[in-house]
Scaffold this motif. Structure first.
Motif, PDB file in Angstrom:
ATOM      1  N   PRO A 223     -10.735 -22.309 -46.638  1.00  0.00           N
ATOM      2  CA  PRO A 223     -11.339 -23.290 -45.738  1.00  0.00           C
ATOM      3  C   PRO A 223     -11.612 -22.715 -44.349  1.00  0.00           C
ATOM      4  O   PRO A 223     -12.116 -23.425 -43.479  1.00  0.00           O
ATOM      5  CB  PRO A 223     -10.264 -24.376 -45.675  1.00  0.00           C
ATOM      6  CG  PRO A 223      -8.977 -23.628 -45.815  1.00  0.00           C
ATOM      7  CD  PRO A 223      -9.268 -22.499 -46.776  1.00  0.00           C
ATOM      8  N   ASP A 224     -11.306 -21.439 -44.150  1.00  0.00           N
ATOM      9  CA  ASP A 224     -11.455 -20.827 -42.831  1.00  0.00           C
ATOM     10  C   ASP A 224     -12.873 -20.307 -42.616  1.00  0.00           C
ATOM     11  O   ASP A 224     -13.685 -20.218 -43.549  1.00  0.00           O
ATOM     12  CB  ASP A 224     -10.442 -19.694 -42.669  1.00  0.00           C
ATOM     13  CG  ASP A 224      -9.010 -20.186 -42.722  1.00  0.00           C
ATOM     14  OD1 ASP A 224      -8.759 -21.292 -42.213  1.00  0.00           O
ATOM     15  OD2 ASP A 224      -8.156 -19.480 -43.282  1.00  0.00           O
ATOM     16  N   ASP A 225     -13.174 -19.929 -41.389  1.00  0.00           N
ATOM     17  CA  ASP A 225     -14.483 -19.403 -41.030  1.00  0.00           C
ATOM     18  C   ASP A 225     -14.797 -18.146 -41.836  1.00  0.00           C
ATOM     19  O   ASP A 225     -13.993 -17.213 -41.910  1.00  0.00           O
ATOM     20  CB  ASP A 225     -14.508 -19.074 -39.539  1.00  0.00           C
ATOM     21  CG  ASP A 225     -15.793 -18.408 -39.121  1.00  0.00           C
ATOM     22  OD1 ASP A 225     -16.814 -19.109 -39.016  1.00  0.00           O
ATOM     23  OD2 ASP A 225     -15.774 -17.172 -38.918  1.00  0.00           O
ATOM     24  N   ALA A 226     -15.999 -18.110 -42.440  1.00  0.00           N
ATOM     25  CA  ALA A 226     -16.359 -17.010 -43.327  1.00  0.00           C
ATOM     26  C   ALA A 226     -16.358 -15.670 -42.600  1.00  0.00           C
ATOM     27  O   ALA A 226     -15.868 -14.666 -43.132  1.00  0.00           O
ATOM     28  CB  ALA A 226     -17.726 -17.269 -43.948  1.00  0.00           C
ATOM     29  N   GLY A 227     -16.904 -15.629 -41.389  1.00  0.00           N
ATOM     30  CA  GLY A 227     -16.942 -14.375 -40.648  1.00  0.00           C
ATOM     31  C   GLY A 227     -15.566 -13.827 -40.359  1.00  0.00           C
ATOM     32  O   GLY A 227     -15.309 -12.633 -40.541  1.00  0.00           O
ATOM     33  N   ALA A 228     -14.668 -14.705 -39.944  1.00  0.00           N
ATOM     34  CA  ALA A 228     -13.309 -14.267 -39.624  1.00  0.00           C
ATOM     35  C   ALA A 228     -12.588 -13.774 -40.877  1.00  0.00           C
ATOM     36  O   ALA A 228     -11.873 -12.763 -40.842  1.00  0.00           O
ATOM     37  CB  ALA A 228     -12.527 -15.413 -38.981  1.00  0.00           C
ATOM     38  N   VAL A 229     -12.770 -14.476 -41.993  1.00  0.00           N
ATOM     39  CA  VAL A 229     -12.109 -14.080 -43.234  1.00  0.00           C
ATOM     40  C   VAL A 229     -12.638 -12.728 -43.714  1.00  0.00           C
ATOM     41  O   VAL A 229     -11.877 -11.837 -44.109  1.00  0.00           O
ATOM     42  CB  VAL A 229     -12.295 -15.151 -44.320  1.00  0.00           C
ATOM     43  CG1 VAL A 229     -11.723 -14.668 -45.653  1.00  0.00           C
ATOM     44  CG2 VAL A 229     -11.623 -16.453 -43.916  1.00  0.00           C
TER      45      VAL A 229
END
Length: 290
Positions: A223-229
């Motif tokens: 559920p986290d931000d795609a870029g950060a993951v």
């Protein structure tokens, strides 16, 4: 995907040296020739031609030391680096370092690297990150759009070729807000959303799993931000693969915020796949020329 030739841009910097080595190893794994390119401006001054020859000779040595059996061609092209690279024919993969100078000036996003990654008709790799990126998991980012098929084609073929594990990541938006007043959403609600997202991703991967049974592919949802993951997993990954948007003529020249963030901060090389329609045109052109 069958790649007939890999092209790599060089300017003599350490970052372009890393790109040349990466491209040579990739060419060896695919059994295809490597084409090393240096762009040296619009003039025909003797000093520029001599510099071009010196840079290309060094690049060829680096390529041979990384992959001795690869067939290597080297050429100096007059003109600016972006049109020189984008105009290459009979090339199915373009490789660049993440920054540079000289013939390939400032391979930072917003310059040559960004323009090639966001406009090329073929997949483009920006080489960055740690030196041992020849190991680890291949990571593919999908988002439920028309770009996903191209990403998965590239990801499964690459994983199969290298005998590497594959992690396919898809993020989803959690409920907003996650609570009402002081009452938090039940944890089992989040678990349900996570399970549903994983099930959709597993269904999406089913055709590729059937085609590539030898690939150890893991479905990962967050559920986290795609870029950060993607940046986080890139620090232990071999390669991250993602696609370019297709939904408008303007967006078609951009990679989106996720891709830009990744190209700025990734800990390993990043491969950007073009929209399927663009890739099909490039493939058709290559067949016509052949």
């Amino acid at each position: 995907m069958t790649t007939s030739t890999i092209a790599v841009g060089t300017d003599g910097t350490s970052t372009s040296e890393a790109a040349v080595r990466w491209a040579a190893v990739e060419a060896a794994s695919r059994g295809v020739p490597l084409r090393i390119v240096y762009a040296y401006g619009q003039t025909e001054e003797t000093a520029e031609r001599m510099l071009a020859g010196s840079v290309l000779d060094a690049a060829v040595r680096h390529a041979r030391s990384a992959a001795a059996g690869v067939i290597i061609g080297a050429e100096a092209l007059r003109g600016e680096p972006v049109p020189a690279l984008l105009g290459l024919e009979d090339v199915d993969l373009v490789v660049l370092g993440h920054r540079g100078r000289g013939g390939f000036t400032s391979l930072l996003l917003g310059s040559v690297g960004q323009q090639v990654a966001t406009q090329a008709r073929v997949p483009a790799v920006i080489v960055r990150g740690r030196a041992d990126a020849a190991r680890g998991t291949i990571v593919a980012g999908v988002c439920g759009s028309a770009t996903d098929d191209a990403v998965l084609d590239e990801a499964f073929a690459t994983a199969a070729r290298h005998g590497a594990p594959l992690a396919v990541l898809r993020t989803y938006a959690p409920p907003t807000p996650l609570w009402v007043g002081d009452i938090p959403t039940a944890e089992d609600g989040i678990a349900t959303l996570n399970a549903a997202a994983r099930e959709r991703l597993e269904q999406q991967l089913a055709p590729w799993r059937a085609e590539y049974p030898q690939v150890d592919a893991e479905a990962v949802v967050s559920p986290d931000d795609a870029g950060a993951v993607l940046v986080a997993v890139s620090h232990n990954a071999r390669l991250v693969i993602l696609g370019r948007p297709t939904h408008s003529a303007v967006v078609n020249t951009l990679i989106g915020s996720t891709g830009l963030h990744l190209l700025h901060h990734a800990g390993c090389p990043v491969l950007v796949t073009p929209p399927a329609a663009v890739a099909s045109i490039a493939s058709a052109n290559g067949r016509a020329q052949g």
